[in-house]
Design a protein around this motif. Structure first.
Motif, PDB file in Angstrom:
ATOM      1  N   ALA A  28       0.901  -1.165  -0.001  1.00  0.00           N
ATOM      2  CA  ALA A  28      -0.033   0.110   0.065  1.00  0.00           C
ATOM      3  C   ALA A  28       0.835   1.128   0.070  1.00  0.00           C
ATOM      4  O   ALA A  28       0.489   2.241  -0.732  1.00  0.00           O
ATOM      5  N   GLY A  29       2.002   1.158   0.814  1.00  0.00           N
ATOM      6  CA  GLY A  29       2.778   2.531   0.696  1.00  0.00           C
ATOM      7  C   GLY A  29       3.603   2.808  -0.753  1.00  0.00           C
ATOM      8  O   GLY A  29       3.863   3.972  -0.829  1.00  0.00           O
ATOM      9  N   ILE A  30       3.719   1.693  -1.509  1.00  0.00           N
ATOM     10  CA  ILE A  30       4.250   1.942  -2.569  1.00  0.00           C
ATOM     11  C   ILE A  30       3.215   2.365  -3.630  1.00  0.00           C
ATOM     12  O   ILE A  30       3.509   3.085  -4.469  1.00  0.00           O
ATOM     13  N   LEU A  31       2.243   1.588  -3.818  1.00  0.00           N
ATOM     14  CA  LEU A  31       1.233   1.818  -4.722  1.00  0.00           C
ATOM     15  C   LEU A  31       0.345   3.028  -4.653  1.00  0.00           C
ATOM     16  O   LEU A  31       0.038   3.622  -5.576  1.00  0.00           O
ATOM     17  N   ALA A  32       0.007   3.220  -3.184  1.00  0.00           N
ATOM     18  CA  ALA A  32      -0.827   4.432  -3.037  1.00  0.00           C
ATOM     19  C   ALA A  32      -0.378   5.739  -3.566  1.00  0.00           C
ATOM     20  O   ALA A  32      -1.135   6.619  -4.293  1.00  0.00           O
ATOM     21  N   PRO A  33       0.920   6.035  -3.325  1.00  0.00           N
ATOM     22  CA  PRO A  33       1.441   7.256  -3.849  1.00  0.00           C
ATOM     23  C   PRO A  33       1.647   7.231  -5.241  1.00  0.00           C
ATOM     24  O   PRO A  33       1.592   8.437  -5.854  1.00  0.00           O
ATOM     25  N   ILE A  34       1.698   6.271  -5.827  1.00  0.00           N
ATOM     26  CA  ILE A  34       1.945   6.303  -7.499  1.00  0.00           C
ATOM     27  C   ILE A  34       0.560   6.674  -7.941  1.00  0.00           C
ATOM     28  O   ILE A  34       0.281   7.413  -8.831  1.00  0.00           O
ATOM     29  N   VAL A  35      -0.644   6.241  -7.399  1.00  0.00           N
ATOM     30  CA  VAL A  35      -2.242   6.283  -7.851  1.00  0.00           C
ATOM     31  C   VAL A  35      -2.520   7.718  -7.800  1.00  0.00           C
ATOM     32  O   VAL A  35      -2.929   8.322  -8.642  1.00  0.00           O
ATOM     33  N   VAL A  36      -2.108   8.441  -6.399  1.00  0.00           N
ATOM     34  CA  VAL A  36      -2.248   9.793  -6.137  1.00  0.00           C
ATOM     35  C   VAL A  36      -1.592  10.528  -7.164  1.00  0.00           C
ATOM     36  O   VAL A  36      -2.109  11.507  -7.664  1.00  0.00           O
ATOM     37  N   ALA A  37      -0.327  10.138  -7.541  1.00  0.00           N
ATOM     38  CA  ALA A  37       0.516  11.170  -8.541  1.00  0.00           C
ATOM     39  C   ALA A  37      -0.171  10.989  -9.661  1.00  0.00           C
ATOM     40  O   ALA A  37      -0.418  11.947 -10.623  1.00  0.00           O
ATOM     41  N   ILE A  38      -0.618   9.934 -10.517  1.00  0.00           N
ATOM     42  CA  ILE A  38      -1.405   9.846 -11.440  1.00  0.00           C
ATOM     43  C   ILE A  38      -2.505  10.611 -11.558  1.00  0.00           C
ATOM     44  O   ILE A  38      -3.021  11.128 -12.705  1.00  0.00           O
ATOM     45  N   PHE A 266      -2.608 -13.102  -7.454  1.00  0.00           N
ATOM     46  CA  PHE A 266      -1.604 -12.922  -6.409  1.00  0.00           C
ATOM     47  C   PHE A 266      -0.717 -11.682  -6.882  1.00  0.00           C
ATOM     48  O   PHE A 266       0.287 -11.649  -6.639  1.00  0.00           O
ATOM     49  N   LEU A 267      -1.331 -10.914  -7.825  1.00  0.00           N
ATOM     50  CA  LEU A 267       0.025  -9.732  -8.386  1.00  0.00           C
ATOM     51  C   LEU A 267       0.033  -8.784  -7.336  1.00  0.00           C
ATOM     52  O   LEU A 267       1.348  -8.066  -7.540  1.00  0.00           O
ATOM     53  N   VAL A 268      -0.528  -8.321  -6.483  1.00  0.00           N
ATOM     54  CA  VAL A 268      -0.383  -7.306  -5.230  1.00  0.00           C
ATOM     55  C   VAL A 268       0.013  -8.176  -4.148  1.00  0.00           C
ATOM     56  O   VAL A 268      -0.913  -8.559  -3.654  1.00  0.00           O
ATOM     57  N   PRO A 269       1.276  -8.047  -3.845  1.00  0.00           N
ATOM     58  CA  PRO A 269       1.534  -8.573  -2.700  1.00  0.00           C
ATOM     59  C   PRO A 269       0.713  -8.317  -1.434  1.00  0.00           C
ATOM     60  O   PRO A 269       0.594  -7.122  -1.354  1.00  0.00           O
ATOM     61  N   GLY A 270       0.201  -9.101  -0.812  1.00  0.00           N
ATOM     62  CA  GLY A 270      -0.546  -9.060   0.541  1.00  0.00           C
ATOM     63  C   GLY A 270      -2.039  -8.273   0.279  1.00  0.00           C
ATOM     64  O   GLY A 270      -2.825  -8.566   1.180  1.00  0.00           O
ATOM     65  N   HIS A 271      -2.267  -8.306  -1.212  1.00  0.00           N
ATOM     66  CA  HIS A 271      -3.680  -7.596  -1.369  1.00  0.00           C
ATOM     67  C   HIS A 271      -4.426  -8.558  -2.600  1.00  0.00           C
ATOM     68  O   HIS A 271      -5.548  -8.165  -2.793  1.00  0.00           O
ATOM     69  N   GLY A 272      -3.981  -9.618  -2.743  1.00  0.00           N
ATOM     70  CA  GLY A 272      -4.564 -10.434  -3.691  1.00  0.00           C
ATOM     71  C   GLY A 272      -4.355  -9.887  -5.217  1.00  0.00           C
ATOM     72  O   GLY A 272      -2.974  -9.516  -5.575  1.00  0.00           O
ATOM     73  N   GLY A 273      -5.276 -10.011  -6.009  1.00  0.00           N
ATOM     74  CA  GLY A 273      -5.376  -9.715  -7.432  1.00  0.00           C
ATOM     75  C   GLY A 273      -5.487  -7.940  -7.872  1.00  0.00           C
ATOM     76  O   GLY A 273      -6.295  -7.337  -6.689  1.00  0.00           O
ATOM     77  N   VAL A 274      -5.521  -7.777  -8.792  1.00  0.00           N
ATOM     78  CA  VAL A 274      -5.692  -6.414  -9.316  1.00  0.00           C
ATOM     79  C   VAL A 274      -7.454  -6.223  -9.064  1.00  0.00           C
ATOM     80  O   VAL A 274      -7.920  -5.304  -8.736  1.00  0.00           O
ATOM     81  N   LEU A 275      -8.072  -7.410  -9.459  1.00  0.00           N
ATOM     82  CA  LEU A 275      -9.338  -7.194  -9.394  1.00  0.00           C
ATOM     83  C   LEU A 275     -10.131  -6.889  -7.984  1.00  0.00           C
ATOM     84  O   LEU A 275     -10.934  -6.293  -7.782  1.00  0.00           O
TER      85      LEU A 275
END
Length: 300
Positions: A28-38, A266-275
């Motif tokens: 979450a710490g890696i992906l959330a800032p990327i999504v916010v930046a986009i 299992f693409l997102v570690p700890g969070h399951g898949g993209v869906l």
């Protein structure tokens, strides 16, 4: 009698949960800032991200449907989902496209390019259902695969549509609200805030549901401040978007249960898949667009 603190079962569960929680937090710490930046960069980055998510989510959904015994025509289903989603993204960016894409938008007016693409997909998938030996099996394949294309391909582009919401007499790049953010960016941040905050409280119990809606309302208050909405509007936005987000989560859980799976991938570690990560947005984004257009007085 509940197990004591020294129970081996408790120790094993704790030992398993701690690294999983750490993995979730890191992801979450890696992906959330990327999504916010986009979201801050706006188009074409938002639509590019949505397109990538649609591809990955369709792959996962087709695998779920296959595991559930619905036998989707995998290549045709993936192509149909991408075409329908692509039509939605082109329609969302109609002010930015030209050439053949602009011609297709004009040719399909007033039905709309996404509607025409979905209709074509349903017809093609119906023909693909003829390959099943039993009529009942063919119908199930046709109906369920058409659902999958609409579920991801039709709903996901609404995430990008949020980035195109415009104030009266302005555009998606018109500065609005307390921080003079672009209108589309401000609405995107509201969507992200409400859905993410709503998920902090588990919705498996009544208490969790109420807690999630209260948190969503507070997040909507921040989003409304960014947009410049009246003070009463977060009291509506928070509950309806929070409920939509939780419904999206439950809907995807229903699909996974039908397939006998706990995660979509299992693409997102700890969070399951993209869906698993976008299921709430698939329901929340269309509801937010509807609210912005019908109640808040914004346009596209």
């Amino acid at each position: 009698m509940p197990p004591s603190r020294s129970s081996p079962n408790v120790s094993v569960a704790t030992a398993h949960d701690e690294p999983m929680l750490a993995t979730r937090l890191i992801s979450a710490g890696i992906l959330a800032p990327i999504v916010v930046a986009i979201a801050l960069f706006g188009e074409p980055w938002v639509s590019s991200l949505v397109g990538l998510l649609v591809f990955l989510a369709m792959v996962e959904l087709i695998a779920l449907l296959d595991a559930g015994g619905f036998a989707p025509p995998q290549v045709v289903a993936l192509a149909a989902g991408l075409i329908v989603a692509g039509a939605g993204l082109v329609a969302a960016n109609q002010a930015l496209v030209g050439g053949a894409l602009a011609d297709m938008l004009r040719a399909t007016d007033p039905l709309g390019l996404p509607t025409v693409a979905l209709a074509a997909a349903v017809v093609v998938l119906g023909v693909a259902g003829f390959t099943r030996g039993e009529p009942r099996d063919g119908f199930v394949t046709w109906a369920v695969t058409s659902f999958g294309v609409a579920y991801v391909g039709l709903l996901a582009p609404f995430i990008a549509v949020v980035a195109h919401l415009s104030p009266p007499g302005g555009s998606a790049t018109t500065p609005i609200g307390a921080m003079n953010l672009n209108a589309g960016t401000a609405w995107m941040l509201l969507l992200l805030l409400v859905v993410w905050i709503d998920h902090i409280s588990p919705s498996k119990t009544v208490e969790g549901l109420v807690g999630g809606l209260l948190a969503a309302t507070l997040a909507a208050g921040v989003g409304a401040w960014l947009i410049g909405l009246d003070a009463w509007q977060p009291l509506v936005i928070g509950p309806i978007i929070g409920l939509a987000a939780q419904a999206g989560d439950l809907a995807e859980s229903m699909v996974k249960r039908a397939a006998g799976r706990k995660e979509s991938g299992f693409l997102v570690p700890g969070h399951g898949g993209v869906l698993d990560r976008i299921d709430s947005f698939l329901f929340a984004a269309p509801v937010l667009v509807g609210y912005a257009l019908l109640i808040a007085g914004f346009s596209l």
